[in-house]
Design a protein around this motif. Sequence first.
Motif, PDB file in Angstrom:
ATOM      1  N   UNK A 163      50.115  49.770  43.332  1.00 17.51           N
ATOM      2  CA  UNK A 163      49.861  48.385  43.723  1.00 17.51           C
ATOM      3  C   UNK A 163      49.128  47.574  42.675  1.00 17.51           C
ATOM      4  N   UNK A 164      48.850  48.170  41.508  1.00 10.12           N
ATOM      5  CA  UNK A 164      48.127  47.473  40.434  1.00 10.12           C
ATOM      6  C   UNK A 164      48.913  47.626  39.141  1.00 10.12           C
ATOM      7  N   UNK A 165      49.894  46.771  38.939  1.00 12.09           N
ATOM      8  CA  UNK A 165      50.752  46.866  37.763  1.00 12.09           C
ATOM      9  C   UNK A 165      50.020  46.382  36.517  1.00 12.09           C
ATOM     10  N   UNK A 166      50.384  46.945  35.368  1.00 11.22           N
ATOM     11  CA  UNK A 166      49.793  46.534  34.102  1.00 11.22           C
ATOM     12  C   UNK A 166      50.264  45.136  33.724  1.00 11.22           C
ATOM     13  N   UNK A 227      48.217  35.885  45.458  1.00 14.62           N
ATOM     14  CA  UNK A 227      48.774  36.811  46.442  1.00 14.62           C
ATOM     15  C   UNK A 227      48.519  38.236  45.949  1.00 14.62           C
ATOM     16  N   UNK A 228      47.415  38.814  46.390  1.00 15.95           N
ATOM     17  CA  UNK A 228      47.018  40.142  45.946  1.00 15.95           C
ATOM     18  C   UNK A 228      47.462  41.197  46.946  1.00 15.95           C
ATOM     19  N   UNK A 233      43.092  44.058  46.113  1.00 14.70           N
ATOM     20  CA  UNK A 233      41.878  43.533  46.753  1.00 14.70           C
ATOM     21  C   UNK A 233      40.759  44.569  46.730  1.00 14.70           C
ATOM     22  N   UNK A 234      41.105  45.822  46.967  1.00 17.57           N
ATOM     23  CA  UNK A 234      40.098  46.878  46.905  1.00 17.57           C
ATOM     24  C   UNK A 234      39.563  47.023  45.495  1.00 17.57           C
TER      25      UNK A 234
END
Length: 278
Positions: A163-166, A227-228, A233-234
């Motif tokens: 969920x956290x793309x570079x 839009x996270x 968000x964490x």
Amino acid sequence: MTAAARGVTHEVRVDREHGLVTKRFRSSARREPTREWVALRLLAESGTGLAARPISARLDADPPEIRMSWLPGEPLGAGPVSREQAQALARSLDLLWRSVPPARLASLPAAQSNPEAFTGQIRQSLAAGGHHRLGQDPVVRRAAAVAAGWLEGAVIGRQTLPGCDAVFGHGDANLANFLWDGRRVRLVDFEDCGPSDRAFELAILIEHLSAWSDARLDSGAFVALFELTAAERARLAQFRRLAALFWLLHLRPGGRASRRNPPGTLRRQAERLLALLG
């Protein structure tokens, strides 16, 4: 605008008649000139118009030098950021993060991703006893102790998580690096750019002293413009704590940042950090 005047790692000379800017670097220990030159070329390829157009570079000169086009606009942060400016800033950040394909991020001369480098820097500062040089204010000392305990058990700093793309990260969130021309926001100073993720880049901006203290940026309203994912968000919450800890250490009594800011800034930073730590 000289390095001596601003306490930074470079000096800038502007030729307004020809629309040119010459940036001379006082330091290249972290390959800052090369990183900025590569970044400007990548952004020029993207066609976004977010940054200056690269003209020429003398990276092996003493001092290293880059020539680029002049950008219109005034730095954000001289006063409160308006709603219109915040929205334009959010649009530019979103565009920046999408401007360089992930496959091209490897061309950036960065030894680590921005989150990894930042986390490592703070861990080194704590290991060297930086949190013991913050004076005798009990609120400041408590904030440092609680934050150090939190970081000891935290697992943060890795670049890629579900969920956290570079993305392409600017890496220097001082609002003075964001120029507002009345319509859009453009960016300058890419010597700290590197592979990153949205949560980290957003965290270091909203927790930058120039944003929350000087420009009174509404962090909640600003984050709401993006839009996270749940994972982002964490991660944002974790990196906000880390960024606030960075500023607590940076504002140590007698330090350069302490001298540049009004009395009481360190105490306010400690209170902000404690609030983020819950």
